[in-house]
Design an enzyme around this catalytic site. Structure first.
Site, PDB file in Angstrom:
ATOM      1  N   GLU A   1      35.026  16.447 -17.612  1.00 17.25           N
ATOM      2  CA  GLU A   1      35.573  16.960 -18.874  1.00 17.25           C
ATOM      3  C   GLU A   1      35.318  18.450 -19.048  1.00 17.25           C
ATOM      4  O   GLU A   1      36.162  19.168 -19.580  1.00 17.25           O
ATOM      5  CB  GLU A   1      35.004  16.175 -20.060  1.00 17.25           C
TER       6      GLU A   1
ATOM      7  N   TYR B   1      36.300  17.777 -28.890  1.00 13.39           N
ATOM      8  CA  TYR B   1      37.122  17.063 -27.898  1.00 13.39           C
ATOM      9  C   TYR B   1      36.250  16.388 -26.839  1.00 13.39           C
ATOM     10  O   TYR B   1      36.361  15.186 -26.579  1.00 13.39           O
ATOM     11  CB  TYR B   1      38.137  18.003 -27.197  1.00 13.39           C
TER      12      TYR B   1
ATOM     13  N   ASP C   1      43.224  17.061 -28.048  1.00 13.43           N
ATOM     14  CA  ASP C   1      43.385  18.197 -27.145  1.00 13.43           C
ATOM     15  C   ASP C   1      44.829  18.681 -27.243  1.00 13.43           C
ATOM     16  O   ASP C   1      45.577  18.257 -28.132  1.00 13.43           O
ATOM     17  CB  ASP C   1      43.019  17.790 -25.712  1.00 13.43           C
TER      18      ASP C   1
END
Length: 351
Positions: free
Chosen positions: A39, A122, A140
């Site tokens: 991520e 996020y 996002d």
DNA sequence: AAATCGGGGTT
DNA sequence: AACCCAGATTT
């Protein structure tokens, strides 16, 4: 606890995802460390660009402990070319925080995960849902695009209110029984189907998409501000003596902090009293907010001359300099001047 | 609220 | 050339 019915939107994109999902390495695991690493790499970065970096980093640092104990320089060298280098520095700070404050086991809740440096709303939602099945909706760029179109939301996604608006909507759509698949599905749908310039003819939501019926697909999501590009000039001197080169780490705040470079002259002309040879200039270097013009020269300092070393600089061997992370601008400068022996010695063996 | 921080792919 | 990408942090 009562189950709320699955929203038609959620059912549709999850069914679409079951058929169209890509096989990606970070989807094969529930290891929060691997998911977190992926991520961070994928922040403002396309899957295709991030993939080789994920493979490289998970191999070099298989566990959060390996990452926490690594020299920062080696991490930045592995991150070289990916950009947004504060991600790498925060990544290691967070790894050390996991070791120290969470005794080496990754924190399992959104409220704890978001405390890690480099992890915002996020990324915390992504990790909490993917690794721990917590029902936190991700928001996002994909989610902005999909929801603004399907529900015809005109909110300016550059405004500070946008995150709250879209988070509330996404949170109302996420199913508590399978939040991870919903989050994967809405992002994959935005990446593959509901693209910036989409083909709506084969979209499973074409009958219910409000933007499509309003003819506003191309106008959504609405985003107001555009970034202005500043042009700057960077002149590099590759100063060599006795087989070593004069280099420094960029320690000041700003671009490329933590990366290494040659002797830099910005927007002025100051010269060393030695013979210099012009190097081939690398192409104009474009960043999202900068346009960098670069020129460079090679300077050979005689062995018997004692050069006064400028503040912050030091002599380094080509192989040691090769092992440091450098901006792509410098990699281009080096690869465009391999006829210069010392630059050939610095030339990377990979990437 | 706005600016900053990289590099690369798409259109 | 403009826009965007599994955004976060600082000003």
């Amino acid at each position: 606890m009562q189950k709320s019915p699955l929203h038609p939107f959620s059912a549709t994109i999850m069914a679409w995802y079951a058929k169209h999902q890509r096989e990606l390495p970070w989807r094969q695991t529930k290891d929060p460390y691997a998911i977190w690493l992926s991520e961070i790499i994928l922040q403002q970065t396309r899957v295709a660009q991030g993939l080789p970096y994920f493979d490289r980093l998970i191999t070099a640092f298989p566990t959060v402990r390996d990452l926490a104990e690594a020299p920062e320089a080696s991490l930045l060298r592995l991150w070289q070319g990916l950009g947004y280098y504060s991600r790498a520095r925060n990544l290691q700070k967070a790894a050390q925080m996991v070791m120290r404050d969470f005794k080496g086991s990754f924190p399992p809740t959104y409220d704890e995960i978001i405390l890690l440096p480099g992890v915002g709303p996020y990324t915390a939602a992504a990790i909490a849902s993917f690794a721990f099945n917590e029902a936190k909706a991700v928001v996002d760029g994909n989610v902005y695009r999909v929801l603004s179109r399907v529900f015809a939301i005109e909110t300016d996604i550059a405004s500070s209110a946008a995150r709250g608006v879209f988070t509330s909507l996404a949170q109302s759509l996420i199913p508590s029984q399978d939040p991870a698949t919903f989050n994967q599905a809405i992002m994959e749908f935005g990446a593959l189907q509901c693209t910036p310039a989409p083909d709506c003819s084969d979209c499973p939501l074409r009958v219910s998409c409000e933007a499509l019926s309003l003819g506003r697909v191309a106008e959504l999501p609405f985003k107001s501000k555009k970034t202005k590009v500043k042009e700057i000039e960077m002149n590099y001197l590759v100063i060599e003596q006795k087989g070593q080169v004069l280099v420094r780490e960029r320690t000041e705040k700003g671009i490329w902090k933590g990366l290494w470079e040659f002797y830099l002259i910005e927007n002025s002309t100051e010269w060393l009293p030695f013979q210099r040879r012009a190097l081939k200039s690398p192409p104009v270097h474009l960043l999202s907010h900068r346009k960098i013009h670069c020129e460079a020269w090679h300077v050979q300092v005689p062995d018997n001359f004692t050069l006064e070393i400028p503040e912050g600089y030091s002599w380094m061997s080509p192989s040691d300099f090769e092992s440091k992370g450098k901006p792509v601008l410098l990699l281009n400068l080096i690869s465009d001047n391999l006829d210069c022996p010392i630059l050939q010695d610095i030339s990377p063996t990979y990437l």
